[in-house]
Design a protein around this motif. Structure first.
Motif, PDB file in Angstrom:
ATOM      1  N   SER A  53      50.882  51.578  41.040  1.00  0.00           N
ATOM      2  CA  SER A  53      50.182  50.197  41.613  1.00  0.00           C
ATOM      3  C   SER A  53      50.752  49.209  41.766  1.00  0.00           C
ATOM      4  O   SER A  53      51.114  49.152  40.389  1.00  0.00           O
ATOM      5  N   ALA A  57      49.475  46.460  38.936  1.00  0.00           N
ATOM      6  CA  ALA A  57      50.172  46.054  37.883  1.00  0.00           C
ATOM      7  C   ALA A  57      50.965  47.389  37.883  1.00  0.00           C
ATOM      8  O   ALA A  57      51.802  46.628  36.186  1.00  0.00           O
ATOM      9  N   ARG A  89      48.321  60.030  39.186  1.00  0.00           N
ATOM     10  CA  ARG A  89      47.396  61.084  39.745  1.00  0.00           C
ATOM     11  C   ARG A  89      48.215  60.909  41.406  1.00  0.00           C
ATOM     12  O   ARG A  89      47.589  62.015  41.662  1.00  0.00           O
ATOM     13  N   GLU A  90      48.543  60.522  41.656  1.00  0.00           N
ATOM     14  CA  GLU A  90      48.704  60.787  42.901  1.00  0.00           C
ATOM     15  C   GLU A  90      50.191  61.507  43.379  1.00  0.00           C
ATOM     16  O   GLU A  90      50.558  61.574  43.174  1.00  0.00           O
ATOM     17  N   LEU A 130      46.109  61.361  33.827  1.00  0.00           N
ATOM     18  CA  LEU A 130      46.402  60.860  32.151  1.00  0.00           C
ATOM     19  C   LEU A 130      45.067  61.405  31.944  1.00  0.00           C
ATOM     20  O   LEU A 130      43.722  61.525  32.644  1.00  0.00           O
ATOM     21  N   THR A 151      45.647  51.844  35.491  1.00  0.00           N
ATOM     22  CA  THR A 151      44.771  52.829  36.618  1.00  0.00           C
ATOM     23  C   THR A 151      43.894  52.784  37.103  1.00  0.00           C
ATOM     24  O   THR A 151      43.473  53.501  38.144  1.00  0.00           O
ATOM     25  N   ARG A 167      39.476  54.214  48.245  1.00  0.00           N
ATOM     26  CA  ARG A 167      40.113  53.349  47.055  1.00  0.00           C
ATOM     27  C   ARG A 167      41.496  54.386  46.857  1.00  0.00           C
ATOM     28  O   ARG A 167      42.880  53.121  46.876  1.00  0.00           O
ATOM     29  N   ASP A 189      42.726  46.161  37.232  1.00  0.00           N
ATOM     30  CA  ASP A 189      41.529  46.219  38.153  1.00  0.00           C
ATOM     31  C   ASP A 189      40.919  47.229  36.929  1.00  0.00           C
ATOM     32  O   ASP A 189      39.890  47.556  36.496  1.00  0.00           O
ATOM     33  N   ILE A 237      41.054  41.808  41.382  1.00  0.00           N
ATOM     34  CA  ILE A 237      41.427  41.389  43.160  1.00  0.00           C
ATOM     35  C   ILE A 237      43.207  41.589  42.425  1.00  0.00           C
ATOM     36  O   ILE A 237      43.792  41.334  41.223  1.00  0.00           O
ATOM     37  N   LEU A 238      43.844  42.015  43.434  1.00  0.00           N
ATOM     38  CA  LEU A 238      45.170  41.777  43.907  1.00  0.00           C
ATOM     39  C   LEU A 238      46.333  41.030  42.955  1.00  0.00           C
ATOM     40  O   LEU A 238      46.869  41.143  42.306  1.00  0.00           O
TER      41      LEU A 238
HETATM   42  C1  LIG Z   1      40.025  48.267  51.367  1.00  0.00           C
HETATM   43  C2  LIG Z   1      40.670  46.752  50.166  1.00  0.00           C
HETATM   44  C3  LIG Z   1      40.654  46.316  50.567  1.00  0.00           C
HETATM   45  C4  LIG Z   1      41.143  45.014  49.050  1.00  0.00           C
HETATM   46  N1  LIG Z   1      40.985  43.699  50.043  1.00  0.00           N
HETATM   47  C5  LIG Z   1      41.580  43.283  48.766  1.00  0.00           C
HETATM   48  C6  LIG Z   1      41.652  41.522  49.031  1.00  0.00           C
HETATM   49  O1  LIG Z   1      41.621  41.415  49.591  1.00  0.00           O
HETATM   50  N2  LIG Z   1      41.856  41.259  47.948  1.00  0.00           N
HETATM   51  C7  LIG Z   1      42.256  41.347  46.564  1.00  0.00           C
HETATM   52  O2  LIG Z   1      42.631  40.785  46.256  1.00  0.00           O
HETATM   53  N3  LIG Z   1      42.219  42.510  46.245  1.00  0.00           N
HETATM   54  C8  LIG Z   1      41.714  43.545  47.257  1.00  0.00           C
HETATM   55  N4  LIG Z   1      41.658  45.149  46.619  1.00  0.00           N
HETATM   56  C9  LIG Z   1      41.535  45.351  45.992  1.00  0.00           C
HETATM   57  C10 LIG Z   1      43.130  45.573  45.009  1.00  0.00           C
HETATM   58  O3  LIG Z   1      43.399  46.066  45.321  1.00  0.00           O
HETATM   59  C11 LIG Z   1      43.010  45.582  43.684  1.00  0.00           C
HETATM   60  O4  LIG Z   1      42.860  44.699  43.202  1.00  0.00           O
HETATM   61  C12 LIG Z   1      44.715  45.908  43.520  1.00  0.00           C
HETATM   62  O5  LIG Z   1      45.147  47.843  44.192  1.00  0.00           O
HETATM   63  C13 LIG Z   1      44.344  46.485  41.855  1.00  0.00           C
HETATM   64  O6  LIG Z   1      46.031  46.689  41.240  1.00  0.00           O
HETATM   65  P1  LIG Z   1      45.778  47.557  40.205  1.00  0.00           P
HETATM   66  O7  LIG Z   1      47.809  48.202  39.498  1.00  0.00           O
HETATM   67  O8  LIG Z   1      44.938  47.477  38.971  1.00  0.00           O
HETATM   68  O9  LIG Z   1      45.481  49.031  40.175  1.00  0.00           O
HETATM   69  P2  LIG Z   1      45.264  50.432  41.454  1.00  0.00           P
HETATM   70  O10 LIG Z   1      45.493  49.469  42.651  1.00  0.00           O
HETATM   71  O11 LIG Z   1      43.846  50.884  41.590  1.00  0.00           O
HETATM   72  O12 LIG Z   1      45.859  51.840  40.962  1.00  0.00           O
HETATM   73  C14 LIG Z   1      45.670  52.085  40.222  1.00  0.00           C
HETATM   74  C15 LIG Z   1      46.585  53.206  40.531  1.00  0.00           C
HETATM   75  O13 LIG Z   1      46.808  53.976  38.921  1.00  0.00           O
HETATM   76  C16 LIG Z   1      46.214  55.596  39.340  1.00  0.00           C
HETATM   77  N5  LIG Z   1      45.338  56.281  38.396  1.00  0.00           N
HETATM   78  C17 LIG Z   1      43.645  56.119  38.321  1.00  0.00           C
HETATM   79  N6  LIG Z   1      43.106  57.484  37.111  1.00  0.00           N
HETATM   80  C18 LIG Z   1      44.765  57.755  36.604  1.00  0.00           C
HETATM   81  C19 LIG Z   1      45.006  58.438  36.099  1.00  0.00           C
HETATM   82  N7  LIG Z   1      44.237  59.108  35.077  1.00  0.00           N
HETATM   83  N8  LIG Z   1      46.172  59.291  35.482  1.00  0.00           N
HETATM   84  C20 LIG Z   1      47.096  58.563  36.531  1.00  0.00           C
HETATM   85  N9  LIG Z   1      46.849  58.263  37.201  1.00  0.00           N
HETATM   86  C21 LIG Z   1      46.057  57.238  37.568  1.00  0.00           C
HETATM   87  C22 LIG Z   1      45.398  55.643  41.107  1.00  0.00           C
HETATM   88  O14 LIG Z   1      44.989  56.424  41.690  1.00  0.00           O
HETATM   89  C23 LIG Z   1      45.970  54.143  40.947  1.00  0.00           C
HETATM   90  O15 LIG Z   1      47.579  54.532  41.942  1.00  0.00           O
HETATM   91  C24 LIG Z   1      40.667  45.665  47.980  1.00  0.00           C
HETATM   92  C25 LIG Z   1      40.336  47.568  46.866  1.00  0.00           C
HETATM   93  C26 LIG Z   1      40.613  48.333  48.388  1.00  0.00           C
HETATM   94  C27 LIG Z   1      40.109  49.627  48.263  1.00  0.00           C
END
Ligand SMILES: Cc1cc2nc3c(=O)[nH]c(=O)nc-3n(C[C@H](O)[C@H](O)[C@H](O)COP(=O)(O)OP(=O)(O)OC[C@H]3O[C@@H](n4cnc5c(N)ncnc54)[C@H](O)[C@@H]3O)c2cc1C
Length: 412
Positions: free
Chosen positions: A12, A14, A36-37, A81, A108, A129, A272, A289-290
């Motif tokens: 995603s 990060a 994992r998706e 993982l 993750t 999520r 996150d 947050i994003l």
């Molecule tokens: C409905 C909704 C609305 C949101 N609105 C806002 C907003 O308005 N503003 C904002 O700033 N943020 C918002 N957010 C939060 C934002 O989406 C997150 O902060 C951002 O996506 C974090 O990115 P990330 O890459 O850290 O993790 P994520 O986007 O959570 O991605 C992590 C990925 O890792 C995968 N994963 C997890 N565990 C494993 C494993 N063990 N093995 C392999 N893969 C794994 C997951 O399936 C996922 O695809 C919202 C979130 C949601 C759900």
């Protein structure tokens, strides 16, 4: 056993930003991105629109298959993982596949946290999520006339709005006294709540659910709320069981330093799942947050690839741009501000609200509903601790214009 130079788990915001940062410097070294998706990368922020049908999965992909081919990346789907051996630099995935890495990024994210409400684990409920969560919720909405949402944070309110727009009668139950606590105070939230009520969404504040029974929630005071569909949106937290036995330091998330390094050699974490220092508040936290996921992903990628241009993470300033029913609310830094000089302008009739907090001439936080302000500039003014003393009155009168003027003057 597969070998690679870089292993990124999570595809995603990060993970993808880290990948881009690595490939800028090192286009060839073997790189594996595992998720994992079963889907191509997408932003969780679009999921409410998938639920309402305003968007569809294939339109929201952040990258296509071709991107991974062009970047010379092995993109592994359905690869969860399960455990790590940090001494042997080995990751084990669901099904038993092993990958040996030189450098590992954990990206993750977070997962829904499910409250211990009696009856909930035996009931059928939804969370939001992942893309699969959104598709399940969308399909359940086809036969649902009413929905109960537990939690009035970002996920609960986004989902409630989109379900209401798709014709479902929605009720939100929130234990605190307002929507979006942590981002907005009661006055700002009141304007947001007016829009929700106008669109037929019932808001039950200061109430909590004591028990879930078949098709209804029993509240603390004994009142019962029936539902066809139940969405749990009471917060998220990182799921870190793959770190069990590794000794990698965790608190609410994986502890990282200013270069996103974890306590284990050659392992970084971002987004996150990571717990880093806050910019204004004391201590550390998971920002959730994003924009912070993107920033930390970039730093982690640059640090992993040895990019000399990498700059240390300054700390999280919470930033949120929240759109609701065609209106816009913005919160920058506000959840972290303990004190300061506050300028407040509320026009209930016009539906506008503006709160600006300054301390020692520096901007600490801004919360706004329906004002033309630029959150990115305000974010930078906080991060750069820009002295606003000389332009204070003009800034309070017109933060957008004065913020832009400062940006063009100071940030060449
Ligand atoms: C409905 C909704 C609305 C949101 N609105 C806002 C907003 O308005 N503003 C904002 O700033 N943020 C918002 N957010 C939060 C934002 O989406 C997150 O902060 C951002 O996506 C974090 O990115 P990330 O890459 O850290 O993790 P994520 O986007 O959570 O991605 C992590 C990925 O890792 C995968 N994963 C997890 N565990 C494993 C494993 N063990 N093995 C392999 N893969 C794994 C997951 O399936 C996922 O695809 C919202 C979130 C949601 C759900």
């Amino acid at each position: 056993m597969q070998d690679c130079t870089y292993l990124i788990v999570g595809s995603s915001h990060a993970g993808l930003t880290a990948l881009d940062a690595i490939r800028m410097i090192d286009p060839e070294a073997p790189l594996i991105m595992a998720t994992r998706e079963d889907h191509l990368p997408y932003s969780p922020t679009v999921l409410p629109y998938v639920v309402s049908g305003r968007s569809i999965p294939k339109k929201v992909a952040l990258r296509d298959e071709d991107y991974f081919k062009r970047q010379n990346v092995a993109f592994l789907r359905n690869a969860e993982l399960k455990s790590l051996d940090v001494a042997a630099s080995t990751a084990r995935f669901e099904g038993g596949a092993n990958v040996r890495y030189e450098k590992l990024l954990l990206a993750t994210g977070a997962q829904p946290s499910i409250p211990p409400i009696p009856g909930l684990k035996d009931a059928f409920f939804h969370v939001l999520r992942t893309m699969d969560d959104a598709l399940n919720l969308k399909s359940a909405m086809g036969s649902a006339k009413s929905a109960l949402v537990l939690g009035a944070g970002l996920i609960g309110t986004h989902a409630a709005e989109n379900m209401a727009e798709a014709g479902v009668k929605v009720t939100i139950v929130e234990a605190k006294g307002q929507v979006l606590p942590g981002y907005f105070d009661k006055d700002a939230s009141a304007l947001i709540e007016t829009a929700f009520r106008k669109h037929g969404i019932a808001l039950e504040f200061g109430r909590s659910v004591k028990e879930i029974k078949q098709g209804r929630a029993v509240l603390e005071d004994g009142a019962e709320l029936p539902f066809d569909l139940l969405l749990i949106a009471t917060g998220v937290r990182p799921q870190l069981s793959f770190l069990d036995g590794t000794g990698v330091k965790t608190a609410n998330g994986i502890m990282v330093d200013e270069m996103q390094r974890t306590s284990a050699a050659n392992v970084w974490a971002a987004g996150d799942c990571a717990e880093a220092r806050m910019f204004q508040a004391q201590g550390t936290g998971v920002a959730g947050i994003l924009p912070i996921a993107v920033e930390q992903g970039r730093i982690a990628g640059q640090a992993m690839v040895g990019d000399h241009g990498v700059k240390a993470f300054p700390g999280s300033v919470l930033l949120n741009t929240y759109s609701f029913f065609g209106q816009q609310a913005i919160s920058v830094g506000i959840g972290e501000v303990a004190d300061g000089e506050t300028c407040l302008r509320i026009d209930e009739a016009a539906g506008t609200y503006l709160k600006i907090v300054l301390k020692d001439g520096k901007l600490m936080g801004v919360a706004s509903v329906n004002n033309p302000i630029d959150p990115g500039i305000l974010w930078q003014l906080i991060l750069r601790r820009t002295d606003l003393s000389e332009v204070k009155d003009r800034f309070l009168a017109d933060p957008k214009a004065v913020g832009r003027m400062l940006m063009s003057r100071l940030w060449r």
